[in-house]
Design an enzyme around this catalytic site. Structure first.
Site, PDB file in Angstrom:
ATOM      1  N   GLY A  91       0.813  -1.062   0.060  1.00 30.01           N
ATOM      2  CA  GLY A  91      -0.121  -0.158   0.020  1.00 30.01           C
ATOM      3  C   GLY A  91       0.861   1.245   0.256  1.00 30.01           C
ATOM      4  N   GLY A 105      -0.353  -5.046   0.407  1.00 26.05           N
ATOM      5  CA  GLY A 105      -1.553  -4.916  -0.367  1.00 26.05           C
ATOM      6  C   GLY A 105      -1.603  -5.829  -1.563  1.00 26.05           C
ATOM      7  N   GLU A 138       5.218  -6.493   7.295  1.00 30.55           N
ATOM      8  CA  GLU A 138       4.638  -5.203   8.140  1.00 30.55           C
ATOM      9  C   GLU A 138       5.453  -4.952   9.311  1.00 30.55           C
ATOM     10  OE1 GLU A 138       2.762  -7.212   6.098  1.00 30.55           O
ATOM     11  OE2 GLU A 138       1.470  -6.084   5.008  1.00 30.55           O
ATOM     12  N   ASP A 166      -2.602  -7.377   7.314  1.00 28.25           N
ATOM     13  CA  ASP A 166      -3.776  -6.955   7.225  1.00 28.25           C
ATOM     14  C   ASP A 166      -4.408  -7.175   5.936  1.00 28.25           C
ATOM     15  OD1 ASP A 166      -2.049  -5.049   5.381  1.00 28.25           O
ATOM     16  OD2 ASP A 166      -3.491  -3.446   5.865  1.00 28.25           O
TER      17      ASP A 166
HETATM   18  C1  QUE Z   1       6.735  -2.956   4.880  1.00 24.66           C
HETATM   19  C2  QUE Z   1       5.376  -2.599   3.976  1.00 24.66           C
HETATM   20  C3  QUE Z   1       5.739  -2.197   2.876  1.00 24.66           C
HETATM   21  C4  QUE Z   1       7.094  -1.977   2.326  1.00 24.66           C
HETATM   22  C5  QUE Z   1       8.256  -2.481   3.161  1.00 24.66           C
HETATM   23  C6  QUE Z   1       8.107  -2.973   4.198  1.00 24.66           C
HETATM   24  C7  QUE Z   1       4.818  -1.630   1.899  1.00 24.66           C
HETATM   25  C8  QUE Z   1       4.927  -0.972   0.782  1.00 24.66           C
HETATM   26  C9  QUE Z   1       6.217  -0.812   0.009  1.00 24.66           C
HETATM   27  C10 QUE Z   1       6.751  -0.170  -0.799  1.00 24.66           C
HETATM   28  C11 QUE Z   1       8.074  -0.381  -1.549  1.00 24.66           C
HETATM   29  C12 QUE Z   1       8.712   0.026  -2.729  1.00 24.66           C
HETATM   30  C13 QUE Z   1       8.001   1.197  -3.312  1.00 24.66           C
HETATM   31  C14 QUE Z   1       6.659   1.190  -2.621  1.00 24.66           C
HETATM   32  C15 QUE Z   1       6.232   0.786  -1.564  1.00 24.66           C
HETATM   33  O1  QUE Z   1       7.191  -1.582   1.159  1.00 24.66           O
HETATM   34  O2  QUE Z   1       3.403  -1.466   2.293  1.00 24.66           O
HETATM   35  O3  QUE Z   1       6.122   2.312  -3.313  1.00 24.66           O
HETATM   36  O4  QUE Z   1       8.275   1.502  -4.283  1.00 24.66           O
HETATM   37  O5  QUE Z   1       4.019  -0.259  -0.137  1.00 24.66           O
HETATM   38  O6  QUE Z   1       8.712  -3.350   4.884  1.00 24.66           O
HETATM   39  O7  QUE Z   1       4.237  -2.751   4.540  1.00 24.66           O
END
Ligand code: QUE
Length: 339
Positions: A68, A117, A140, A148
């Site tokens: 997400g 997500g 998470e 979640d």
């Molecule tokens: C835990 C998470 C997320 C995460 C890393 C975590 C998460 C998430 C992203 C993420 C990674 C790269 C991206 C981005 C988002 O990393 O929910 O836009 O380019 O979206 O340790 O929950």
């Protein structure tokens, strides 16, 4: 918005509804606009009698969906914009439920990163196809969130003893590559990347059974090898006991798991175990409702903003958790977060 720039592309080909998550520079992480567009496309395809199945993919070749938009959630939390946070999780979880209740095959083609997500928009569907380039994880606890998107329902139900696999995945954020995700039960089919285009083409006939024809068997991998240790060490429902068993086991694997757990938010690990314990005895709508209540308390806890800062904003990977140790987490405070 220009069609080529849309963050979700949905079109009909043959008997299939094709949905592409299209924010490749953010690894297709779900923002509010994408959740709204996915919900709209899913509704349309569900109600269209000319469509027999849905195929969901991620654009860009690197990711299915990285999670997400937690950076935006952190910014909203720090701005005390609770409405934005509430709307995001409410609509995301409603989409997860809609996919679980989808009356047609919902087929995710996972050829890259799939976390948080991304798991939520795939695991409740009928088919989760992974290639050798797939990487699935629930990471998470590293940002002091919790598993979640309906995984409080799915993780306790993964095959194996004691709900251990779900606790292991949720606490450590272990990354499962390719067929490992099938061994753990997160994915349903392994198809080589080189066959993915042909599979997509075959699915345009509207016959979800085509998936079986493209499956390639693989020899037992890491998850199968580690399963006995996972089921021994992650059997308890409290983090102190899990860590004590890992310490007593004193293998290269158990020492590595301990090192990982020592980096995670202590509060988040306690919340996660309580969540999975409760989720094991509840249906999906009840699990999603429990998760929604939990987002309110968990996003307000200082560890959430700090975890997103450390992992995704400053990227120093040096979060300062409060409290900093398992022993200092108050069990009554954890229970109170569930409302
Ligand atoms: C835990 C998470 C997320 C995460 C890393 C975590 C998460 C998430 C992203 C993420 C990674 C790269 C991206 C981005 C988002 O990393 O929910 O836009 O380019 O979206 O340790 O929950």
């Amino acid at each position: 918005m220009d069609e080529a720039e849309a963050s979700v592309l949905a079109r009909i080909e043959g008997r299939a509804g094709l949905i592409l998550m299209n924010r490749p520079r953010a690894l297709n992480a779900l923002d509010q606009g994408m959740i709204d567009a996915l919900t709209e496309a899913a509704t349309r395809f569900r109600d269209d009698p000319a469509i027999d199945l849905v195929v969901l993919e991620g654009a860009g070749g690197r990711a299915f969906c990285a999670g997400g938009d937690v950076r935006a959630m952190r910014a909203a939390v720090l701005a005390r914009d609770t409405e934005t946070v509430e709307r995001f999780f409410t609509t995301e979880y409603a989409l997860n439920r809609m996919i679980a209740e989808f009356p047609k095959p919902w087929i995710s083609l996972i050829d890259g990163v799939c976390m948080g997500g991304g798991i939520g928009v795939s695991i409740h569907g009928s088919h989760r196809v992974v290639t050798e380039h797939a990487m699935l994880a629930m990471p998470e606890t590293a940002i002091a969130l919790f598993p979640d998107v309906g995984t409080s329902y799915a993780l306790p139900r993964l095959p194996g003893a004691n709900g251990a696999m779900g606790k292991y995945l949720a606490l450590t954020g272990a990354r499962l590559h390719g067929a490992e995700a099938v061994e753990a039960g997160l994915a349903t089919h392994h198809v080589p990347r080189e066959k993915l285009a042909a599979l997509r083409e075959a699915l345009l006939t509207g016959d979800a059974g085509m998936v079986e024809r493209f499956v390639a068997a693989v020899p037992p991998g890491r998850v199968a090898a580690e399963r006995p240790a996972i089921e021994r060490c992650f059997a308890p429902d409290d983090i102190a006991s899990i860590m004590a068993i890992l310490a007593a086991e004193d293998s290269e694997w158990s020492r590595a798991q301990l090192a990982v757990l020592h980096r995670m938010s202590p509060t988040s690990m306690a919340v996660t175990l309580e969540l999975l314990r409760r989720g094991a005895g509840m249906d999906l709508p009840a699990c999603l409702a429990m998760e929604l209540v939990l987002t309110r308390a968990v996003t307000r806890h200082p560890d959430f903003a700090e975890g997103v800062r450390a992992v995704l904003v400053d990227k120093d990977n040096a979060p300062r958790w409060q409290p900093a140790t398992i022993d200092a987490v108050d069990p009554a405070a954890v229970k109170a977060m569930f409302g």
